[in-house]
Design a protein around this motif. Structure first.
Motif, PDB file in Angstrom:
ATOM      1  N   UNK A 190       0.822  -1.226   0.000  1.00 23.14           N
ATOM      2  CA  UNK A 190       0.000   0.000   0.000  1.00 23.14           C
ATOM      3  C   UNK A 190       0.849   1.267   0.000  1.00 23.14           C
ATOM      4  N   UNK A 191       0.239   2.342  -0.482  1.00 19.78           N
ATOM      5  CA  UNK A 191       0.725   3.708  -0.328  1.00 19.78           C
ATOM      6  C   UNK A 191      -0.095   4.283   0.823  1.00 19.78           C
ATOM      7  N   UNK A 192      -0.441   5.549   0.818  1.00 26.45           N
ATOM      8  CA  UNK A 192      -1.202   6.118   1.934  1.00 26.45           C
ATOM      9  C   UNK A 192      -2.692   5.842   1.792  1.00 26.45           C
ATOM     10  N   UNK A 193      -3.277   5.296   2.868  1.00 28.84           N
ATOM     11  CA  UNK A 193      -4.709   5.062   2.962  1.00 28.84           C
ATOM     12  C   UNK A 193      -5.240   5.774   4.202  1.00 28.84           C
ATOM     13  N   UNK A 219      -4.857  11.114  -5.611  1.00 27.43           N
ATOM     14  CA  UNK A 219      -5.667  11.082  -4.393  1.00 27.43           C
ATOM     15  C   UNK A 219      -5.123  10.058  -3.414  1.00 27.43           C
ATOM     16  N   UNK A 220      -5.589  10.144  -2.165  1.00 24.54           N
ATOM     17  CA  UNK A 220      -5.271   9.166  -1.124  1.00 24.54           C
ATOM     18  C   UNK A 220      -6.178   7.948  -1.312  1.00 24.54           C
ATOM     19  N   UNK A 221      -5.680   6.780  -0.947  1.00 26.34           N
ATOM     20  CA  UNK A 221      -6.470   5.561  -1.090  1.00 26.34           C
ATOM     21  C   UNK A 221      -7.570   5.431  -0.049  1.00 26.34           C
ATOM     22  N   UNK A 248      -0.624  -1.528  -4.346  1.00 24.50           N
ATOM     23  CA  UNK A 248      -1.932  -0.879  -4.325  1.00 24.50           C
ATOM     24  C   UNK A 248      -1.662   0.565  -3.917  1.00 24.50           C
ATOM     25  N   UNK A 249      -1.231   1.359  -4.892  1.00 21.71           N
ATOM     26  CA  UNK A 249      -0.577   2.623  -4.570  1.00 21.71           C
ATOM     27  C   UNK A 249      -0.986   3.784  -5.461  1.00 21.71           C
ATOM     28  N   UNK A 250      -2.069   3.626  -6.221  1.00 22.12           N
ATOM     29  CA  UNK A 250      -2.471   4.696  -7.112  1.00 22.12           C
ATOM     30  C   UNK A 250      -1.442   5.009  -8.176  1.00 22.12           C
ATOM     31  N   UNK A 251      -0.510   4.074  -8.405  1.00 29.00           N
ATOM     32  CA  UNK A 251       0.538   4.271  -9.404  1.00 29.00           C
ATOM     33  C   UNK A 251       1.800   4.921  -8.873  1.00 29.00           C
ATOM     34  N   UNK A 252       1.889   5.114  -7.546  1.00 27.74           N
ATOM     35  CA  UNK A 252       3.021   5.849  -6.981  1.00 27.74           C
ATOM     36  C   UNK A 252       4.375   5.246  -7.375  1.00 27.74           C
TER      37      UNK A 252
END
Length: 257
Positions: A190-193, A219-221, A248-252
């Motif tokens: 994960x990135x930020x959720x 955006x934040x997850x 699962x990082x929004x493409x980060x």
């Protein structure tokens, strides 16, 4: 031939660590909604009882197991209790984790040990203990919650990043060793959720702006967006997936400057 394998978890028995809040709670409830009964492990009974109520509200059974996840005897007892309660352990989620954001030049030995034991040692102990049960029963699924910090360098702390990188590589090695037993071992990155643990950080507009600027989806997850991949990796739909870390990082982690 059925070309759409099931994403459901009916009849499965799961054990989730760090299940008292945040990501662990969301995954436990998501598994229940997908049809699994869930054993819940963390330090704080009160938080676990809250999660258990949500699991039961989803129509599934829940077992609360307060335990010190850094203690080998406590881990062994927790897995034994879950196995006896459910009859088997089909899914293990290594979610328990923590961080102390200290610059590398100031990290103390106690901080190193605390983060290493919580994030890495506990995941190995649970994987090893549950893995023995899974070998005997003919298979299972292990899903560990890693982080983008294990893949790219971030200012989240050297010890945290080291534990997540090690967790991702441990996932590969366990998948290599245990594939012959029918045990699939994967991780999520994960990135930020939005959770109670990130609430203070995400209350800072400048911090959020920096995070969003690094994220192609801008955006934040949201937690349901992490639960879906966790269900996938535990389901028959991921039967031929092992040794992988699904970001699962929004493409980060694909972003370049």
């Amino acid at each position: 031939m059925n070309y759409l394998p099931s994403f459901r978890l009916e009849g499965r028995k799961a054990l989730v660590t760090g299940a008292g809040r945040g990501i662990g709670r969301a995954i436990a409830v998501g598994y229940a909604e997908a049809g699994a009964d869930v054993a819940l492990v963390a330090r704080t009974r009160e938080q676990l009882e809250e999660t258990a109520a949500l699991v039961r509200a989803a129509g599934r059974e829940a077992l609360v197991i307060p335990a010190d996840i850094r203690d080998a005897d406590a881990v062994s007892a927790a897995v034994k209790t879950a196995s006896e309660w459910a009859g088997r352990v089909d899914i293990l989620v290594n979610n328990a984790g923590m961080n102390i954001r200290t610059p590398a030049l100031e990290v103390t030995e106690d901080e190193w040990e605390t983060i290493m034991q919580t994030n890495l040692k506990s995941a190995f102990l649970f994987s090893q203990t549950a893995g023995r049960h899974m070998k005997e029963q003919g298979g299972g699924r292990i899903v560990s919650i890693a982080s983008v910090a294990g893949h790219v360098a971030l200012r989240t702390g050297v010890v945290y990043g080291a534990t997540k990188a090690a967790l991702m590589h441990m996932t590969r090695i366990l998948a290599l060793e245990w594939g012959k037993y029918g045990i699939n071992v994967n991780a999520l990155g994960p990135w930020y959720f939005k959770t109670s643990l990130t609430e203070k950080l995400l209350a800072d507009p400048d911090f959020v702006g920096d995070i969003v600027a690094r994220t192609p989806l801008r955006r934040i997850g949201e937690l349901p967006e992490l639960v879906g991949p966790a269900v996938f990796l535990a389901s028959d739909a991921a039967a031929y997936v092992t040794g992988q870390t699904l970001m699962v990082d929004g493409g980060m982690t694909i972003y370049g400057f």
